[in-house]
Design an enzyme around this catalytic site. Structure first.
Site, PDB file in Angstrom:
ATOM      1  N   ASP A   1     -57.486 -44.927   6.356  1.00 37.43           N
ATOM      2  CA  ASP A   1     -56.046 -45.142   6.209  1.00 37.43           C
ATOM      3  C   ASP A   1     -55.479 -45.984   7.360  1.00 37.43           C
ATOM      4  OD1 ASP A   1     -53.624 -44.724   4.892  1.00 37.43           O
ATOM      5  OD2 ASP A   1     -54.044 -42.607   4.544  1.00 37.43           O
TER       6      ASP A   1
ATOM      7  N   GLU B   1     -54.548 -49.661   3.514  1.00 34.70           N
ATOM      8  CA  GLU B   1     -53.362 -50.039   4.313  1.00 34.70           C
ATOM      9  C   GLU B   1     -52.213 -50.426   3.384  1.00 34.70           C
ATOM     10  OE1 GLU B   1     -53.209 -53.307   3.018  1.00 34.70           O
ATOM     11  OE2 GLU B   1     -52.421 -53.909   4.981  1.00 34.70           O
TER      12      GLU B   1
ATOM     13  N   GLY C   1     -51.711 -52.481   0.953  1.00 37.13           N
ATOM     14  CA  GLY C   1     -51.432 -53.836   0.460  1.00 37.13           C
ATOM     15  C   GLY C   1     -50.415 -54.588   1.282  1.00 37.13           C
TER      16      GLY C   1
ATOM     17  N   ASP D   1     -48.402 -45.341  -2.047  1.00 34.96           N
ATOM     18  CA  ASP D   1     -48.874 -44.207  -2.864  1.00 34.96           C
ATOM     19  C   ASP D   1     -48.232 -44.150  -4.255  1.00 34.96           C
ATOM     20  OD1 ASP D   1     -50.038 -43.718  -0.457  1.00 34.96           O
ATOM     21  OD2 ASP D   1     -49.350 -41.646  -0.278  1.00 34.96           O
TER      22      ASP D   1
END
Ligand code: GLA
Length: 490
Positions: free
Chosen positions: A237, A272, A274, A295
């Site tokens: 992440d 990340e 986009g 998300d």
């Protein structure tokens, strides 16, 4: 007499075709699914479960396996290590009392993994931080029992909140002892014994998005621990990290390299959201797919640019068709199929109420057209029939897993109708027609729009039935928010 025998022949032919379409004649015979091409690094553990449906017991076979690999004929699990980088063509077979199926499987030992999009399950959308080894092992059992493994699903991926409060005195990552009392190796051994793989989560910042310890500056130590734990995939992440693309590329390269040198084939999933055009640098940093969006939320549409509804993600993803390919896919986020507004993360405490089955079908259809990783994220122990029918439709899954690895291109967008086209390895094309409007629509799918001319057989992927021939055009009627998907071949 002649007429009578002609009539009988015609009736028998019609009956045969009907039975074939309805699969009556072949019910229970072995059928292969999932990836037909698998990558692995040289001299690292290889494991692949040949995905096949059909009445059990099935006896599997694999001819021409390279030195170092062996097959367990009763489970279909191929395991071992191969030293020489090369493409190996294996003839796999599956036989039961109803019949035998054979096909080619390519094992590519080299410097790439994930030659078709990853298929599996992730804990985040439905459970957020409420995870533990027992639940994960139950999820694996469910994936085997409900037939998902036989359709090609392989990964059980742990997301955030597996961590203890801190690393050990040597800086090594430590799992939460309450959630993982037996440690991670115990969980990966369990997954591997079922022919499944285990994924884990970390972050390129000092902390994960859930404020657990992150991977920054610990890349080598972490990659080594993951390899020792038997981990097969890392989702990495980008919380608590600097915004610049340059820094992101550096940090992902660092982890990408560490994984490559970990002594294990570990798929690297970049997350990340986009924001820094990851589709331009995913392959360069050793990534195998990258999130192209923030998300996903469990809603078809939402009137805010900050909410990534299914439609908002489709709008974003359809522009990225040029950038995906084998070993470097765009990831429009995990699936919300079957959550019906109940997922901890994707309902945002009840704000998003879920979608209809038609909308979940569209979501899944588009993800398969886009060659997206397919990571189910509902409770596999409690799926209803509609959810399992969507997640295990072999014909739509074959479009996702097609070896050519194209991401569908949008070729028509007008008055609530969108058409997407994806070329497939066998020369056929997959075509999806999505109705974004609030009412039922009729649409003529014309051969010049598809760039085809001549006579083509049209097969409806959701109805599992032939839908006539494409000569000039076929006319379709599509319900609101429904997607029809056709496989069109000569
Ligand atoms: C971010 C990611 C999610 C999930 C959470 C975990 O929001 O985008 O997919 O991994 O972090 O905290």
């Amino acid at each position: 007499m002649k007429r009578l025998s002609l009539l009988i022949t015609c009736v028998l032919l019609a009956l045969f075709t009907f039975c074939q379409n309805k699969n009556f004649l072949f019910e229970g015979t072995p059928v292969f699914h999932g990836a037909k091409i698998v990558g692995n690094y040289p001299n690292t553990d290889f494991m692949f479960t040949i995905p096949a449906t059909g009445d059990r017991p099935i006896t599997f076979g694999a001819d021409n396996l390279p030195v170092g690999l062996s097959l367990d004929p009763s489970s279909g699990i191929i395991k071992g290590k191969v030293g020489n980088a090369a493409e190996y063509k294996i003839k796999v077979s599956a036989q039961n009392t109803k019949g035998k199926a054979e096909e080619e499987l390519k094992i590519v030992v080299g410097d790439n993994l994930c030659l078709t999009p990853a298929m599996g399950w992730n804990s985040w959308n439905v459970f957020t931080k409420n995870i533990d080894e027992k639940m994960l092992m139950e999820m694996a059992d469910a994936m085997v029992a409900n037939g998902m493994r036989d359709e090609g699903y392989q990964y059980i991926n742990i997301d955030d909140f597996w961590h203890s409060d801190s690393r050990d005195s040597l800086g090594r990552p430590v799992p939460d002892a309450k959630k993982f009392p037996h440690g991670m190796k115990y969980v990966s051994d369990y997954m591997h014994s079922k022919g499944l793989k285990l994924g884990i989560y970390s972050c390129a910042g000092n902390m994960t998005c859930g404020r657990r310890f992150g991977g920054y500056t610990y890349e080598e130590i972490d990659a080594k621990s993951y390899a020792e734990w038997g981990i097969d995939l890392l989702k990495y992440d980008y919380c608590y990290a600097p915004p610049s693309q340059k820094v992101a590329v550096e940090r992902y390269s660092k982890m990408g390299n560490a994984l490559k040198h970990s002594g294990r084939s570990i798929v690297f999933s970049i997350c990340e959201w986009g924001f820094r055009k990851p589709w331009l640098w995913t392959a360069k940093v050793g990534g195998h797919y990258s999130r192209s969006t923030p998300d996903i939320m469990d809603t078809w549409k939402f009137p805010s640019i900050f909410v990534y509804s299914t439609m908002a993600i489709i709008n974003r993803e359809e522009k990225l068709w040029k950038y995906a390919g084998p070993g470097h896919w765009n990831d429009p986020d995990m699936l919300i199929v079957g959550n019906y507004g109940k997922g901890n993360a994707t309902s945002r405490d009840g704000i998003f109420k879920g979608m209809t089955d038609a909308e979940y079908r569209s979501h899944f259809s588009l993800w398969c057209m886009f060659s997206a990783p397919l990571l189910a994220s509902c409770d596999l122990r409690k799926m209803n029939d509609a959810t399992s029918t969507i997640l295990t439709n072999p014909e739509i899954l074959a479009i996702d897993q097609d070896e050519l690895g194209e991401q569908a291109k949008p070729i028509y967008k007008l008055a609530g109708i969108r058409v997407y086209l994806k070329h497939l390895k066998d020369g056929s094309v997959a075509v999806a027609v999505l109705n974004t409007s609030k009412s039922t629509r009729k649409f003529d799918l014309k051969e010049n729009l598809l760039g085809l001319s001549g006579t083509y057989a049209v097969h409806d992927v959701w109805q599992h039935a032939d839908a006539g021939t494409l000569k000039d055009k076929i006319s379709v009627t599509i319900q609101s928010h429904e997607t029809m998907v056709f496989r069109i071949s000569k």
